[in-house]
Design an enzyme around this catalytic site. Structure first.
Site, mmCIF file in Angstrom:
data_model
loop_
_atom_site.group_PDB
_atom_site.id
_atom_site.type_symbol
_atom_site.label_atom_id
_atom_site.label_comp_id
_atom_site.label_asym_id
_atom_site.label_seq_id
_atom_site.Cartn_x
_atom_site.Cartn_y
_atom_site.Cartn_z
ATOM 1 N N GLU A 264 -5.550 -8.783 -2.998
ATOM 2 C CA GLU A 264 -6.048 -8.148 -4.213
ATOM 3 C C GLU A 264 -4.913 -7.653 -5.111
ATOM 4 O O GLU A 264 -3.992 -6.982 -4.659
ATOM 5 C CB GLU A 264 -6.934 -6.952 -3.834
ATOM 6 N N ARG B 32 2.209 -4.811 -6.868
ATOM 7 C CA ARG B 32 1.776 -6.027 -6.179
ATOM 8 C C ARG B 32 2.161 -7.279 -6.961
ATOM 9 O O ARG B 32 2.393 -8.337 -6.374
ATOM 10 C CB ARG B 32 0.266 -5.980 -5.931
ATOM 11 N N ARG C 174 0.839 -1.203 0.000
ATOM 12 C CA ARG C 174 0.000 0.000 0.000
ATOM 13 C C ARG C 174 0.875 1.254 0.000
ATOM 14 O O ARG C 174 1.225 1.780 1.042
ATOM 15 C CB ARG C 174 -0.925 -0.022 1.224
#
Length: 432
Positions: A354, A396, A282
RNA sequence: GGAGAGGUGGGUGAGUGGCUGAAACCAGUUCCCUGCUAAGGAACCAUACGCAUUACGCGUAUCGAGGGUUCGAAUCCCUCCCUCUCCGCCA
């Protein structure tokens, strides 16, 4: 934005469907505003009509050389009345607009009802999480063994927390991932590669739904000499790509429009203090390859399946285990009517995280931005349907590769699919 | 940054205070004529909202955006945004 006609005619039904996603529509407030609006609008229009009629007669009288003074006197009071009616109406219209703009999209009937991510529905899984015969490290620890390839301290020094500096082989891998994704989507999935501005204006942010409600999630810039919020950094390429259709009427023959762009994304992450503070998960800045489609209304649900499949293709080519999740009503974004998330397996977290979110927005964004196409049958402009999805989030993906491809000695194998992009490098090594 | 010009319907482009929601042309739709990969003629052809709804119906708003002047504004004034030309600066 929802269709105001539908909202007016089926307010109860709308409220019921919104309730599924936990949104309470103030039906009474809306009904009352609408009622006032109608009477006020009728009254205003009557006055305007009278003004127009009288003005015309004044014009004629003048042309005929008659005395205008008595006519002018008659019109004097009308003017004031009209003025106050117009003002009241315009204030009310603004209130109604603000009310409507704050309403999220209606969830599709196929979307399960629920409060948060715990109520999401797993649709499918792909790949087997690898069994490790050594203690797995997370991507932060792995990178430290790779010549400090993810340098969070430098990120803090330069900018602050939630920023990173990548170096050497990891920086190269990050670039390779993006190149690979772009190539797959442009060469195999039929998307046109686009290069877009990273700073966008208020109208664009309104069009895709970030404004007026979610401004605090964005970084706003402002030229040193000017007032106001100025331009804003894009939180996703969805904003510039989708807004390309703003105020346009596309030829039906050009549909569907399929675009992809590799851009950085900037998010303030306000309200996520303490969440995912470690590592790349994040960050305020991350790269993403975005997929956007503009389609005819009857094609959007098929397009959502296809677009999600395009994102899945990347994970499959990289041989990263993932699962596909249908978001519940409570976990969907503001403008979405149906969303699939793709979650990649992260061994260090022993869970799926995710990595892509693919949504059908129906005409919700198109209505806000007046993005239309000309229907060949009716020859009338109609609202498009817009879709977007990550294909994929690059940062990610990097995390997933580091963690899934790590080896006992601390090195990391380069996935087969990325070899052509790594200039002969087959594994990331401590030499970095 | 300095000086000028301009932003009108799907497109090109008229229109400097009233009969212009907007000429003309192109594109588009329908029809007529024509028997042929042509041409000609006619009609229609913006969007939103409201009233009405057996109607080819009526009204209002919209000529970059927002204010103002006026009985009346695409047309005049102000602010902002954008485009173009010339000069300067610059990756």
């Amino acid at each position: 934005m929802l269709d105001p006609k539908y909202l007016r005619s089926d307010i109860e039904d709308t409220a019921a469907r919104l309730k599924r996603r936990g949104f309470n529509l103030d039906v009474d407030a809306f009904k009352q505003m609408e009622e006032t609006r109608k009477s006020l609008q009728v009254r205003t229009q009557e006055l305007q009509n009278e003004r127009n009629v009288r003005s015309k007669s004044i014009g004629k009288a003048k042309a005929a050389g008659e005395d205008i003074q008595p006519l002018l006197a008659e019109v004097e009071q009308l003017k004031n009345e009209l003025h106050s009616a117009e003002e009241a109406l315009s204030i009310l219209l603004k209130d109604i607009a603000a009310f409507c703009q704050g309403i999220p999209n209606l969830p599709d009937t196929s979307v399960p009802e629920g409060k948060d991510e715990n109520d999401n529905l797993e649709v499918s899984r792909w790949g087997e999480p690898r069994q490790f015969d050594f203690d797995v490290k997370d991507h932060v620890d792995i990178s430290q063994g790779l010549n400090n390839g993810l340098d969070f301290e430098s990120g803090v020094k330069l900018s602050g927390s939630r920023f990173v500096v990548m170096r050497g082989q990891i920086a190269r891998l990050n670039r390779a991932i993006a190149q690979f994704m772009l190539d797959v989507h442009t060469q195999e999935n039929g998307y046109q590669e686009m290069y877009v501005p990273y700073l966008v204006n208020e109208a664009s942010l309104f069009g895709t739904g970030q404004l007026p409600k979610f401004g605090e999630d964005l970084f706003h810039t402002k030229p040193a000499t000017e007032e106001g919020q100025g331009l804003s950094l894009i939180p996703t390429a969805e904003v510039p790509l989708t807004n390309l259709a703003r105020d346009e009427i596309l030829d039906e023959a050009t549909l569907p429009v399929k675009m992809t762009a590799y851009t950085p994304c900037f998010r303030s992450e306000a309200g996520s203090y303490g969440r995912d503070t470690r590592g790349l998960i994040r960050n305020h800045q991350f790269d993403k390859v975005e997929l956007v489609q503009l389609v005819k209304p009857d094609a959007s649900f098929d397009a959502l399946e296809a677009l999600t499949g395009h994102a899945e293709m990347i994970l499959q080519r990289l041989e990263l285990p993932y699962r596909k999740v249908l978001l519940c009503t409570g976990d969907m974004g503001f403008g979405a009517c149906k969303t699939y998330d793709l979650e990649v397996w992260l061994p260090a977290q022993d869970t799926y995280r995710e990595i892509s979110s693919c949504s059908n927005m129906l005409d919700f964004q198109a209505r806000r931005m007046q993005a239309r196409y000309r229907n060949k049958d009716t020859n009338k402009p109609e609202l498009l349907h817009t879709l977007n999805g990550s294909g994929l989030a690059v940062g990610r993906t990097l995390v997933a590769i580091l963690e899934n491809y790590q080896q006992a000695d601390g090195s990391v194998k380069v996935p087969e699919a990325l070899l052509p992009y790594m200039g002969g490098l087959t594994e990331l090594t401590p030499a970095g």
